[in-house]
Design a protein around this motif. Structure first.
Motif, PDB file in Angstrom:
ATOM      1  N   ILE A 250       0.836  -1.207   0.000  1.00  0.00           N
ATOM      2  CA  ILE A 250       0.000   0.000   0.000  1.00  0.00           C
ATOM      3  C   ILE A 250       0.865   1.249   0.000  1.00  0.00           C
ATOM      4  CG2 ILE A 250      -1.697   1.313   1.334  1.00  0.00           C
ATOM      5  CD1 ILE A 250      -2.777  -1.404   2.312  1.00  0.00           C
ATOM      6  N   LEU A 251       1.963   1.214   0.738  1.00  0.00           N
ATOM      7  CA  LEU A 251       2.881   2.361   0.758  1.00  0.00           C
ATOM      8  C   LEU A 251       3.484   2.597  -0.625  1.00  0.00           C
ATOM      9  CD1 LEU A 251       4.465   4.553   2.255  1.00  0.00           C
ATOM     10  CD2 LEU A 251       6.142   2.796   2.905  1.00  0.00           C
ATOM     11  N   LEU A 252       3.921   1.517  -1.281  1.00  0.00           N
ATOM     12  CA  LEU A 252       4.481   1.629  -2.631  1.00  0.00           C
ATOM     13  C   LEU A 252       3.465   2.222  -3.594  1.00  0.00           C
ATOM     14  CD1 LEU A 252       6.643   0.981  -4.794  1.00  0.00           C
ATOM     15  CD2 LEU A 252       5.617  -1.313  -4.966  1.00  0.00           C
ATOM     16  N   ARG A 253       2.248   1.718  -3.546  1.00  0.00           N
ATOM     17  CA  ARG A 253       1.209   2.193  -4.447  1.00  0.00           C
ATOM     18  C   ARG A 253       0.874   3.665  -4.180  1.00  0.00           C
ATOM     19  NH1 ARG A 253      -2.865   4.970  -5.850  1.00  0.00           N
ATOM     20  NH2 ARG A 253      -4.506   4.034  -7.099  1.00  0.00           N
ATOM     21  N   ARG A 272       0.798   8.183 -18.269  1.00  0.00           N
ATOM     22  CA  ARG A 272       0.537   7.582 -19.569  1.00  0.00           C
ATOM     23  C   ARG A 272       1.256   6.250 -19.783  1.00  0.00           C
ATOM     24  NH1 ARG A 272      -1.434  11.274 -23.316  1.00  0.00           N
ATOM     25  NH2 ARG A 272      -0.231  10.381 -25.033  1.00  0.00           N
ATOM     26  N   ASN A 273       1.869   5.714 -18.735  1.00  0.00           N
ATOM     27  CA  ASN A 273       2.607   4.457 -18.839  1.00  0.00           C
ATOM     28  C   ASN A 273       1.788   3.326 -18.212  1.00  0.00           C
ATOM     29  OD1 ASN A 273       4.453   2.278 -18.459  1.00  0.00           O
ATOM     30  ND2 ASN A 273       6.164   3.708 -18.614  1.00  0.00           N
ATOM     31  N   GLN A 274       1.183   2.495 -19.057  1.00  0.00           N
ATOM     32  CA  GLN A 274       0.308   1.438 -18.563  1.00  0.00           C
ATOM     33  C   GLN A 274       1.068   0.355 -17.783  1.00  0.00           C
ATOM     34  OE1 GLN A 274      -3.494  -1.185 -20.067  1.00  0.00           O
ATOM     35  NE2 GLN A 274      -2.025  -0.526 -21.606  1.00  0.00           N
ATOM     36  N   ILE A 275       2.284   0.055 -18.194  1.00  0.00           N
ATOM     37  CA  ILE A 275       3.082  -0.956 -17.486  1.00  0.00           C
ATOM     38  C   ILE A 275       3.368  -0.511 -16.056  1.00  0.00           C
ATOM     39  CG2 ILE A 275       5.251  -2.238 -17.456  1.00  0.00           C
ATOM     40  CD1 ILE A 275       3.341  -3.004 -19.711  1.00  0.00           C
ATOM     41  N   ILE A 278       0.175  -0.958 -13.949  1.00  0.00           N
ATOM     42  CA  ILE A 278      -0.083  -2.354 -13.567  1.00  0.00           C
ATOM     43  C   ILE A 278       0.893  -2.814 -12.486  1.00  0.00           C
ATOM     44  CG2 ILE A 278      -0.037  -4.744 -14.390  1.00  0.00           C
ATOM     45  CD1 ILE A 278      -1.079  -3.696 -17.087  1.00  0.00           C
ATOM     46  N   CYS A 279       2.176  -2.465 -12.651  1.00  0.00           N
ATOM     47  CA  CYS A 279       3.208  -2.950 -11.725  1.00  0.00           C
ATOM     48  C   CYS A 279       3.199  -2.226 -10.385  1.00  0.00           C
ATOM     49  CB  CYS A 279       4.588  -2.809 -12.369  1.00  0.00           C
ATOM     50  SG  CYS A 279       4.848  -3.887 -13.789  1.00  0.00           S
ATOM     51  N   LEU A 280       2.847  -0.931 -10.382  1.00  0.00           N
ATOM     52  CA  LEU A 280       2.946  -0.146  -9.153  1.00  0.00           C
ATOM     53  C   LEU A 280       1.588   0.237  -8.565  1.00  0.00           C
ATOM     54  CD1 LEU A 280       5.911   2.239 -10.069  1.00  0.00           C
ATOM     55  CD2 LEU A 280       5.970   0.081  -8.808  1.00  0.00           C
ATOM     56  N   ILE A 285      -1.729  -3.465  -4.792  1.00  0.00           N
ATOM     57  CA  ILE A 285      -3.000  -3.480  -4.066  1.00  0.00           C
ATOM     58  C   ILE A 285      -3.651  -4.862  -4.146  1.00  0.00           C
ATOM     59  CG2 ILE A 285      -5.310  -2.499  -3.922  1.00  0.00           C
ATOM     60  CD1 ILE A 285      -3.121  -0.703  -2.889  1.00  0.00           C
ATOM     61  N   GLY A 286      -3.526  -5.509  -5.306  1.00  0.00           N
ATOM     62  CA  GLY A 286      -4.043  -6.872  -5.429  1.00  0.00           C
ATOM     63  C   GLY A 286      -3.365  -7.821  -4.461  1.00  0.00           C
ATOM     64  N   LEU A 287      -2.039  -7.708  -4.350  1.00  0.00           N
ATOM     65  CA  LEU A 287      -1.292  -8.565  -3.423  1.00  0.00           C
ATOM     66  C   LEU A 287      -1.683  -8.269  -1.979  1.00  0.00           C
ATOM     67  CD1 LEU A 287       0.927 -10.655  -2.920  1.00  0.00           C
ATOM     68  CD2 LEU A 287       2.608  -8.797  -3.016  1.00  0.00           C
ATOM     69  N   ALA A 288      -1.818  -6.984  -1.634  1.00  0.00           N
ATOM     70  CA  ALA A 288      -2.213  -6.609  -0.275  1.00  0.00           C
ATOM     71  C   ALA A 288      -3.571  -7.201   0.084  1.00  0.00           C
ATOM     72  CB  ALA A 288      -2.245  -5.087  -0.142  1.00  0.00           C
ATOM     73  N   ALA A 289      -4.513  -7.125  -0.848  1.00  0.00           N
ATOM     74  CA  ALA A 289      -5.859  -7.654  -0.595  1.00  0.00           C
ATOM     75  C   ALA A 289      -5.833  -9.168  -0.404  1.00  0.00           C
ATOM     76  CB  ALA A 289      -6.784  -7.283  -1.754  1.00  0.00           C
ATOM     77  N   VAL A 290      -5.085  -9.859  -1.237  1.00  0.00           N
ATOM     78  CA  VAL A 290      -5.073 -11.324  -1.191  1.00  0.00           C
ATOM     79  C   VAL A 290      -4.356 -11.849   0.051  1.00  0.00           C
ATOM     80  CG1 VAL A 290      -4.186 -13.395  -2.329  1.00  0.00           C
ATOM     81  CG2 VAL A 290      -5.322 -11.613  -3.679  1.00  0.00           C
ATOM     82  N   VAL A 291      -3.210 -11.259   0.409  1.00  0.00           N
ATOM     83  CA  VAL A 291      -2.478 -11.784   1.569  1.00  0.00           C
ATOM     84  C   VAL A 291      -3.290 -11.599   2.855  1.00  0.00           C
ATOM     85  CG1 VAL A 291      -0.185 -11.481   0.554  1.00  0.00           C
ATOM     86  CG2 VAL A 291      -1.161  -9.646   1.948  1.00  0.00           C
ATOM     87  N   MET A 292      -4.097 -10.517   2.924  1.00  0.00           N
ATOM     88  CA  MET A 292      -4.921 -10.342   4.119  1.00  0.00           C
ATOM     89  C   MET A 292      -6.173 -11.212   4.073  1.00  0.00           C
ATOM     90  SD  MET A 292      -3.007  -8.546   5.909  1.00  0.00           S
ATOM     91  CE  MET A 292      -4.117  -8.524   7.316  1.00  0.00           C
ATOM     92  N   ASN A 293      -6.556 -11.664   2.879  1.00  0.00           N
ATOM     93  CA  ASN A 293      -7.577 -12.707   2.790  1.00  0.00           C
ATOM     94  C   ASN A 293      -7.052 -14.015   3.360  1.00  0.00           C
ATOM     95  OD1 ASN A 293      -8.949 -11.452  -0.236  1.00  0.00           O
ATOM     96  ND2 ASN A 293     -10.149 -11.851   1.593  1.00  0.00           N
ATOM     97  N   VAL A 294      -5.847 -14.367   2.934  1.00  0.00           N
ATOM     98  CA  VAL A 294      -5.270 -15.658   3.324  1.00  0.00           C
ATOM     99  C   VAL A 294      -4.926 -15.666   4.805  1.00  0.00           C
ATOM    100  CG1 VAL A 294      -3.365 -17.261   2.940  1.00  0.00           C
ATOM    101  CG2 VAL A 294      -4.399 -16.075   0.992  1.00  0.00           C
TER     102      VAL A 294
END
Length: 329
Positions: A250-253, A272-275, A278-280, A285-294
């Motif tokens: 979350i801090l990185l994002r 304007r940089n799509q890559i 997606i990466c930042l 945020i996807g990883l943060a959400a999933v690890v707190m699910n698990v």
């Protein structure tokens, strides 16, 4: 005429272009959102939010569940906006939805993390409806090593989160309604100030959490004996790792978003940089959400274990009180 276009650039970011008349590179984002990535993250946050709802009902962790579900909903609607932009990169609705919703989402996730940290210290605040009398029964490590009372982490950091959201909303409203460059700059600066506050809040929280972790480690021989089994369990250790992973994501994002918006809305290479997005943005945020699910706090601090700890600590307190009364007599 060129000056007028420049003055009203925030009101018409696409400079009059439509998908029929211009290439996607002429849009604000400068690209057509990748359909595969959009579908993937839409599904990820939808499933994650549904799992949080189910976990919240099962574990009765109301505040954490509410915060994480709000974050998931914001992300899901943000990717609905990405669908709109995929179909029409010049959609004003899609642009404003994506900016607002994907900007707010990390604040909800961080609120859940702020609240989770105090669960490590105070069982009376984790389950306030239990009959605990006036004592604050420590859980896991205990609150003695913290520079702040456990409740203050919620009051201070969640309040800063809310204020950050309000600043971002006010800045967005000012910028979207701007009819001159002065008001436009003020709106953008207010929005960036809100995002910067979010980053500063995360950093300060991380410093307090690290300070507490170091103090607890140095005093590991004095930790609450009632929770030794939980502290040494693999699930709790993995939970602590997951908490730090989610926090850093979350801090990185949030830091990325400050850099993104600081460049403005026109000719912004980061925006304007799509890559990069997606990466930042999407992945952290996807990883943060999933690890707190698990490694959900409701599983790492199950109610049955909390009640057992409370009963044991009450017994120890009563025993200590009886011994003290006997010595006095």
């Amino acid at each position: 005429m060129d000056n007028m276009v420049h003055i009203f650039s925030r009101e018409d970011e696409n400079r009059g272009c439509t998908k029929e008349t211009c290439d996607p590179s002429k849009s604000v984002y400068g690209y057509e959102p990748n359909l595969g990535a959009t579908i993937f993250f839409f599904i990820l946050f939808t499933v994650s939010g549904a799992v949080y709802l189910w976990q919240g009902i099962k574990t009765k962790t109301q505040f954490f569940t509410g915060a994480m579900i709000l974050g998931a909903i914001s992300e899901v609607l943000g990717y609905v906006a990405k669908f709109i932009l995929h179909n029409d990169p010049f959609s004003d609705l899609g642009f404003k939805m994506s900016v607002v919703l994907l900007t707010f989402a990390p604040a909800f996730y961080s609120a859940g993390i702020y609240y989770t940290l105090k669960h490590i210290w105070s069982v009376s605040e984790l389950f306030p409806l239990l009959d605990l009398d006036s004592h604050c029964y420590s859980i896991t490590f205990g609150s003695d090593f913290s520079r702040l009372r456990p409740a203050w982490y919620t009051y201070i950091f969640i309040s800063c989160d809310i204020f950050s959201i309000l600043l971002q909303a006010a800045g967005g409203a000012l910028a979207s309604a701007a009819n001159d460059m002065t008001l436009l700059d003020i709106g953008d600066n207010v929005m960036i100030a809100g995002l910067a506050l979010q980053v500063v809040t995360l950093v300060v929280f991380g410093l307090f959490a690290a300070d507490y972790a170091i103090a607890a480690y140095r005093n590991r021989t004095r930790l609450n004996p009632s929770t030794e089994k939980l502290r040494n369990s693999p699930r709790f250790k993995f939970f602590l790792v997951a908490l730090w992973v989610a926090f850093l994501c979350i801090l990185l994002r949030s830091a990325y978003l400050v850099a993104e918006l600081a460049g403005g809305w026109v000719h912004n290479e980061i925006l304007r940089n799509q890559i990069l997005f997606i990466c930042l943005d999407s992945l952290p945020i996807g990883l943060a959400a999933v690890v707190m699910n698990v490694w959900h706090p409701g599983y790492c601090f199950p109610r049955s274990e909390q009640e057992a700890v409370i009963a044991e600590e009450k017994m120890m307190r009563n025993s200590s009180g009886s011994d003290e009364e006997a010595r006095i007599q």
